[in-house]
Write an enzyme that holds these catalytic residues in place. Sequence first.
Site, PDB file in Angstrom:
ATOM      1  N   ARG A  68     -16.216 -12.894  30.348  1.00 21.09           N
ATOM      2  CA  ARG A  68     -14.844 -11.894  29.619  1.00 21.09           C
ATOM      3  C   ARG A  68     -14.139 -11.001  30.500  1.00 21.09           C
ATOM      4  NH1 ARG A  68     -17.394  -8.716  26.660  1.00 21.09           N
ATOM      5  NH2 ARG A  68     -18.741  -9.841  25.547  1.00 21.09           N
ATOM      6  N   TYR A 122      11.474  -7.755  18.181  1.00 23.92           N
ATOM      7  CA  TYR A 122      11.042  -8.950  17.808  1.00 23.92           C
ATOM      8  C   TYR A 122      10.208  -8.736  16.588  1.00 23.92           C
ATOM      9  CZ  TYR A 122       7.852 -13.312  18.689  1.00 23.92           C
ATOM     10  OH  TYR A 122       7.279 -14.331  18.832  1.00 23.92           O
ATOM     11  N   ASP A 194       9.155  -3.966  25.637  1.00 32.15           N
ATOM     12  CA  ASP A 194       9.042  -5.469  25.639  1.00 32.15           C
ATOM     13  C   ASP A 194      10.194  -5.993  26.519  1.00 32.15           C
ATOM     14  OD1 ASP A 194       9.303  -8.296  25.107  1.00 32.15           O
ATOM     15  OD2 ASP A 194       8.776  -7.887  23.029  1.00 32.15           O
ATOM     16  N   LYS A 219       7.134 -17.335  27.641  1.00 35.79           N
ATOM     17  CA  LYS A 219       8.493 -17.722  28.344  1.00 35.79           C
ATOM     18  C   LYS A 219       8.672 -18.062  29.467  1.00 35.79           C
ATOM     19  CE  LYS A 219       8.558 -16.587  23.486  1.00 35.79           C
ATOM     20  NZ  LYS A 219       8.598 -15.457  22.928  1.00 35.79           N
TER      21      LYS A 219
END
Length: 410
Positions: A68, A122, A194, A219
């Site tokens: 992890r 967004y 963002d 993206k």
Amino acid sequence: MSASDNSDYGDGTRLVGAGRQPAWTGTADHPGAVVNPPVFRASTHLYPDMAALRAHPANEDGRFYYGRRGAPTQWALASALTELEPGATGTVLYPSGVSAIAGALLTVLRPGDVLLMTDNAYEPSRVMGRGFLRDFGVETRWFDSTDAAAFEAAICGRTRAVLLESPGSLTMEVQDVPALSAIAKARGLTVVLDNTWASPLGFPALSHGADISVMSLTKHVGGHSDAMMGSASAGPDWYRKLRLRAQGMGIVVAPDDASLMLRGLRTMKLRLAHETASALAIAQWLEARPEVARVLCPMLPGSPGHELWLRDFTGGCGLFSFVLKGGTSAARDALIDALALFGIGYSWGGFESLATPVDPAPIRTASAWPLPGMAQGDLFGVRLSIGLEDTADLIADLERGLAAWQGATR
Ligand SMILES: *Cc1c(COP(=O)(O)O)cnc(C)c1O
């Protein structure tokens, strides 16, 4: 991950070298033997003996411990992103951009707090505001990010943080991040930005006032539409808190996906440069068309916040919107259906061009749509993500689309 110092180089050089540590790309007797870190598929990390297990540092970056906490594949990506963001001490990776936004907000906010969110955020960010953040006792208020005075007036004693996104989703208004951040700082707010649209190549977010810079790596960084991931980069204080919160929530990304992201990262500058130039040419062509009411493209003079883009940004990308002069929703569908080279799909930043409808009216609550100066009937927008196809072919395709729109409008 700590950053090795390649900050004096240009972006292309930094992208090639970012996150590459010989210890992660070779063996003990041949460090740096291969170019890319192998895909370490590992849940168990083994210790040579009990003494090594007992001597293991409690919680350090870049040390094998347990799956992890990642392994060199993930560390190399986090380290590369840190190197690319001036002012960052470290980067936390999340399984998607949405989970990076959620991870940052859950690190910053406490029950009873107010979060100010830009009205053109967004949509899934907005959904957090009226969804789980509310369940956890956080109140979200939306503001018009083109109005600094309205932002300042919206700050109250309980306001803890602001979520910016520049340019905003769908309508692409560029924000005055330095000015908004200065107001936020003076009032003790934490600034989460963002930065998916520009990436640190186009907008170094931390040096423009953000405390935490979030990206959907899905993206531009991935760039090939085949993997999802998100990141949050910050200076020492916020990085430590982001990391602990992510560990507490069990956030981990797959090494295979990290490897795809590293591959995409190396060519990001070239892709962004091509997509920016192509998008600007297409935006200029659209602006001259009689069917088009408004082109919302930060690189285009006259687009909302273009002067701020010129002042603060060093690059753009292929994502922008345009609004049709009147017409109907069905005519817009005819336009998009007539496009042969643009896929119809959410997401963006891949090598292939995409088109989706844009309808901001039902989403916004603190700012007008249509934008000031636009006619009331100019409602139907189209968002384009310009990929790596030849610009002339995309323009010819859009010409077919606009002819179909004309046919459906008459
Ligand atoms: C796509 C997107 C995200 C979310 O990214 P995912 O990786 O799809 O979760 C966040 N912010 C913006 C601006 C986006 O366009």
